[in-house]
Scaffold this motif. Structure first.
Motif, PDB file in Angstrom:
ATOM      1  N   LEU A  94       0.830  -1.199   0.000  1.00  0.00           N
ATOM      2  CA  LEU A  94       0.000   0.000   0.000  1.00  0.00           C
ATOM      3  C   LEU A  94       0.867   1.253   0.000  1.00  0.00           C
ATOM      4  N   LEU A  95       1.969   1.192   0.726  1.00  0.00           N
ATOM      5  CA  LEU A  95       2.890   2.329   0.759  1.00  0.00           C
ATOM      6  C   LEU A  95       3.429   2.623  -0.632  1.00  0.00           C
ATOM      7  N   VAL A  96       3.783   1.580  -1.365  1.00  0.00           N
ATOM      8  CA  VAL A  96       4.284   1.767  -2.732  1.00  0.00           C
ATOM      9  C   VAL A  96       3.218   2.430  -3.594  1.00  0.00           C
ATOM     10  N   VAL A  97       1.978   1.936  -3.492  1.00  0.00           N
ATOM     11  CA  VAL A  97       0.877   2.513  -4.272  1.00  0.00           C
ATOM     12  C   VAL A  97       0.678   3.979  -3.903  1.00  0.00           C
ATOM     13  N   GLY A  98       0.706   4.272  -2.601  1.00  0.00           N
ATOM     14  CA  GLY A  98       0.523   5.648  -2.141  1.00  0.00           C
ATOM     15  C   GLY A  98       1.629   6.578  -2.598  1.00  0.00           C
ATOM     16  N   LEU A  99       2.870   6.097  -2.564  1.00  0.00           N
ATOM     17  CA  LEU A  99       3.988   6.931  -3.010  1.00  0.00           C
ATOM     18  C   LEU A  99       3.915   7.184  -4.511  1.00  0.00           C
ATOM     19  N   VAL A 100       3.446   6.210  -5.262  1.00  0.00           N
ATOM     20  CA  VAL A 100       3.222   6.437  -6.696  1.00  0.00           C
ATOM     21  C   VAL A 100       2.170   7.526  -6.884  1.00  0.00           C
ATOM     22  N   GLY A 101       1.110   7.484  -6.064  1.00  0.00           N
ATOM     23  CA  GLY A 101       0.082   8.515  -6.131  1.00  0.00           C
ATOM     24  C   GLY A 101       0.635   9.889  -5.810  1.00  0.00           C
ATOM     25  N   ALA A 102       1.473   9.969  -4.776  1.00  0.00           N
ATOM     26  CA  ALA A 102       2.092  11.254  -4.431  1.00  0.00           C
ATOM     27  C   ALA A 102       2.984  11.748  -5.567  1.00  0.00           C
ATOM     28  N   ALA A 103       3.723  10.822  -6.182  1.00  0.00           N
ATOM     29  CA  ALA A 103       4.615  11.199  -7.284  1.00  0.00           C
ATOM     30  C   ALA A 103       3.830  11.726  -8.480  1.00  0.00           C
ATOM     31  N   LEU A 104       2.614  11.198  -8.676  1.00  0.00           N
ATOM     32  CA  LEU A 104       1.792  11.653  -9.802  1.00  0.00           C
ATOM     33  C   LEU A 104       1.440  13.127  -9.678  1.00  0.00           C
ATOM     34  N   LEU A 105       1.390  13.634  -8.436  1.00  0.00           N
ATOM     35  CA  LEU A 105       1.100  15.054  -8.243  1.00  0.00           C
ATOM     36  C   LEU A 105       2.212  15.930  -8.806  1.00  0.00           C
ATOM     37  N   TYR A 106       3.436  15.413  -8.807  1.00  0.00           N
ATOM     38  CA  TYR A 106       4.536  16.185  -9.392  1.00  0.00           C
ATOM     39  C   TYR A 106       4.370  16.277 -10.909  1.00  0.00           C
ATOM     40  N   GLY A 107       3.933  15.181 -11.540  1.00  0.00           N
ATOM     41  CA  GLY A 107       3.655  15.234 -12.974  1.00  0.00           C
ATOM     42  C   GLY A 107       2.538  16.197 -13.290  1.00  0.00           C
ATOM     43  N   ASP A 108       1.491  16.179 -12.452  1.00  0.00           N
ATOM     44  CA  ASP A 108       0.387  17.116 -12.612  1.00  0.00           C
ATOM     45  C   ASP A 108       0.875  18.546 -12.421  1.00  0.00           C
ATOM     46  N   GLY A 109       1.764  18.738 -11.445  1.00  0.00           N
ATOM     47  CA  GLY A 109       2.280  20.079 -11.160  1.00  0.00           C
ATOM     48  C   GLY A 109       3.096  20.671 -12.286  1.00  0.00           C
ATOM     49  N   ALA A 110       3.704  19.806 -13.106  1.00  0.00           N
ATOM     50  CA  ALA A 110       4.485  20.310 -14.241  1.00  0.00           C
ATOM     51  C   ALA A 110       3.589  20.661 -15.428  1.00  0.00           C
ATOM     52  N   ILE A 111       2.502  19.907 -15.612  1.00  0.00           N
ATOM     53  CA  ILE A 111       1.640  20.102 -16.776  1.00  0.00           C
ATOM     54  C   ILE A 111       0.634  21.233 -16.562  1.00  0.00           C
ATOM     55  N   THR A 112       0.086  21.366 -15.346  1.00  0.00           N
ATOM     56  CA  THR A 112      -0.978  22.347 -15.101  1.00  0.00           C
ATOM     57  C   THR A 112      -0.584  23.778 -15.472  1.00  0.00           C
ATOM     58  N   PRO A 113       0.557  24.308 -14.990  1.00  0.00           N
ATOM     59  CA  PRO A 113       0.897  25.678 -15.393  1.00  0.00           C
ATOM     60  C   PRO A 113       1.091  25.803 -16.899  1.00  0.00           C
ATOM     61  N   ALA A 114       1.659  24.780 -17.518  1.00  0.00           N
ATOM     62  CA  ALA A 114       1.943  24.851 -18.954  1.00  0.00           C
ATOM     63  C   ALA A 114       0.650  24.944 -19.768  1.00  0.00           C
TER      64      ALA A 114
END
Length: 617
Positions: A94-114
């Motif tokens: 579950l921790l691995v799944v959750g950390l992947v979810g947290a990491a996805l926010l960084y991808g979202d953070g790069a695309i949203t302003p662009a």
């Protein structure tokens, strides 16, 4: 608080009308003529996506899964106690799944302003197609200015976010009403049957393309949960149902009405809704709104980074508090410039909001599915009926999976970009987490028991140095390696020794009265454990000051003590069980470049002495 939520929580989803319906309509036309049935189907699909995903799932369901008022993927992991799970258990997975979810926010953070700023500046092309070459340079300049502004803090600008976004939602509603009046027949799309009927009569790949494009209308909804701790459940719900949802629905239906009357407006229906004389002011206002949306996601990434560092998912980094009177006003220089590089790279590589639409959505849809899964496990842990949880969360999880599958077809159209960023961050998180455990195991082998310290103090070091020494300890038991090194080389102890350990709890905040735990080992040697929440700034000096103020450390002058801190050098070894050597090398690099313990924990610089230790992993 509701006004503040408008500016921070709903900036992203509030700027989705700039591009969401346009991309969904283009997918529905699939290179041909846009029909009225297609327009009504798309409008209905967007409406019911907003109602099901944002209103029902997030506003009414997910917001219940709070950790003492805090939300977000890290709060869910803390609720599930996954941080210290034993390897191989379901909580560890579950921790691995959750950390992947947290990491996805960084991808979202790069695309949203662009995509947000690009879509706003593209409004220039409506009246002046000759300005098309200027869109990317203007976008780049705005984004560079935005990222450069971060180090100054956003306190002042943040105070105007709410009123500006309130005006933005008013403009969205006004433009929508202006369009609906011209073709009121669009209101029949309020029925979900139009969305369902339209999708089932399309080719499979066309339906998936439409679903993937329509999902752009709900990106940003995850901010409702992530920012719950800053504003509270009620203000976030009030802002959504009273202001945001009505304004968004009116605008989407207004754009749909415009396309019914004139399908040739498909290239930019949002700006075409506006009277010609107001095009340029609307472009300027859109740029301001998208900058606010971008600022909100950047601040969210900073906050996520801080929480991940506190819970041991990322290496320590320099974190600057830009204001003393606002929660969450922090600046993380390294993350800021890495995010800037990713965002500018996306703008320059993709070049248009239409191209970026292919990259947007896949990361967010996967994050939403992970959030639904973790929230279901929290609900079961809290005692809700498993059958009820499976029925309710399973329904929403099925919707998330459908949208993720629809976005997955955009993988080679740009969807790889945020996933690549997320995979990189997830790899760093998992490597750091595993490395920290290996280092702690290596420390444990070298760490002396407290009995040895007592023996040394009583029988071997009868001579004492005047004054007080504070030794930072990574564990609340045993002897810190720095103290072992000190005694080994100097054969002497101070008159008074304080062993200080900072523990980050799986709660967002720890009250001052629960902060300090003082244990007297023997007269002259005291252990102090400082408890902090993962949303707090763990400062040792402030913690000791609080202990002195409450009389738990009498006779201590904090300005006349010396802090001894261990500085460890990690040596990867093939013959020591652990990770692959190349991953241990990556961990060693991260550890070597992490913020120094003394600086991170707020120890006065002029009072620090460091002891080096080599650890093999």
């Amino acid at each position: 608080m509701t006004m503040g939520a408008l500016g921070v929580v709903y900036g992203d989803i509030g700027t989705s009308p700039l591009y969401a319906l346009k991309e969904a309509a283009k997918a529905a036309a699939h290179g041909g003529t846009l029909t009225n049935d297609a327009v009504l189907g798309v409008a209905s699909l967007i409406l019911w996506a907003l109602l099901l995903i944002i209103s029902l799932k997030y506003a009414l369901l997910i917001l219940r899964a709070d950790n003492r008022g805090e939300g977000g993927i890290v709060a869910l992991l803390a609720l599930l106690h996954a941080r210290n799970a034993q390897p191989g258990t379901w909580r560890a997975h579950l921790l691995v799944v959750g950390l992947v979810g947290a990491a996805l926010l960084y991808g979202d953070g790069a695309i949203t302003p662009a995509i947000s700023v690009l879509s706003a500046i593209e409004g220039l092309k409506v009246d002046a197609p000759s300005l098309a070459p200027a869109v990317v340079p203007v976008t780049v300049v705005i984004l560079i200015g935005l990222f450069m502004m971060q180090k100054q803090g956003t306190g002042f600008i943040g105070r105007i976010f709410g009123p500006v976004m309130l005006a933005w939602f008013f403009v969205l509603a006004a433009l929508g009403i202006h369009g609906i009046v011209k073709a009121p027949a669009v209101l029949v799309a309020l029925s979900p049957l139009y969305a369902f009927d339209f999708l089932i009569h399309q080719d499979f790949h066309v339906s998936f393309a439409i679903l993937g494009a329509a999902f752009l209308a709900v990106t940003g909804g995850e901010a409702m949960y992530a920012d719950m701790g800053h504003f509270g459940r009620l203000p976030i719900r009030l802002a959504w149902f009273a202001i945001c949802l009505p304004a968004l629905v009116l605008n989407y239906f207004g754009q749909a009405a415009l396309l019914i009357t004139d399908p040739t407006m498909i290239e930019n229906p949002f700006f075409q809704l506006c009277p010609d004389a107001l095009h340029y002011p609307l472009v300027a206002f859109s740029a301001v709104a998208t900058v606010i949306a971008s600022q909100a996601i950047i601040s969210g990434v900073f906050s996520l980074t801080q929480q991940s560092i506190q819970l041991g998912f990322l290496p320590r980094m320099q974190i600057r508090h830009t204001t003393s009177d606002a929660i969450g006003q922090i600046y993380v220089p390294l993350v800021n410039w890495l995010l800037a590089a990713a965002t500018l790279g996306a703008v320059l590589s993709f070049g248009s909001s239409e191209a970026l639409a292919g990259a947007y959505g896949i990361a967010v849809s996967l994050l939403m599915a992970i959030t639904t899964l973790l929230a279901a496990l929290v609900a079961i842990q809290w005692g809700y009926s498993p059958w009820l949880v499976v029925a309710v969360n399973g329904f929403f999880f099925a919707i998330d999976v459908i949208f993720f599958s629809a976005n997955s077809i955009k993988l080679f159209e740009g969807g790889w970009f945020p996933l690549m960023l997320a995979a990189f961050v997830a790899f760093l998180m998992l490597t750091w987490r595993s490395g920290v455990k290996l280092v702690e195991a290596a420390r444990a082998k070298l760490r002396q028991p407290e009995e040895d310290l007592i023996e040394t103090a009583v029988n071997k070091c009868t001579a004492r140095l005047p004054g007080t020494a504070v030794f930072l300890a990574s564990a609340p038991r045993g002897v810190p390696l720095a103290l072992t090194q000190f005694v080994k080389h100097n054969h002497v102890l101070h008159e008074r020794i304080i062993l200080v350990t900072v523990l980050i709890e799986e709660l967002p905040h720890i009250a001052d009265e629960d902060r300090i735990e003082v244990i007297e080992i023997i007269p002259g040697i005291t252990r102090v454990v400082l408890h902090y929440g993962f949303m707090q700034n763990p400062t040792i000096y402030d913690g000791l000051t609080l202990a002195c103020r409450h009389g738990k450390l009498p006779g201590i002058d904090l300005d006349d003590i010396t802090y001894y801190v261990g500085r460890e050098t990690i040596i990867p070894r093939e013959d020591v069980p652990g990770m692959w050597v190349w991953r241990e090398t990556v961990f060693a690099f991260l550890q070597r470049n992490a913020e120094r313990s003394a600086a991170f924990f707020g120890v006065p610089t002029k009072q620090v002495v460091e002891f080096g230790t080599e650890l093999e992993i």
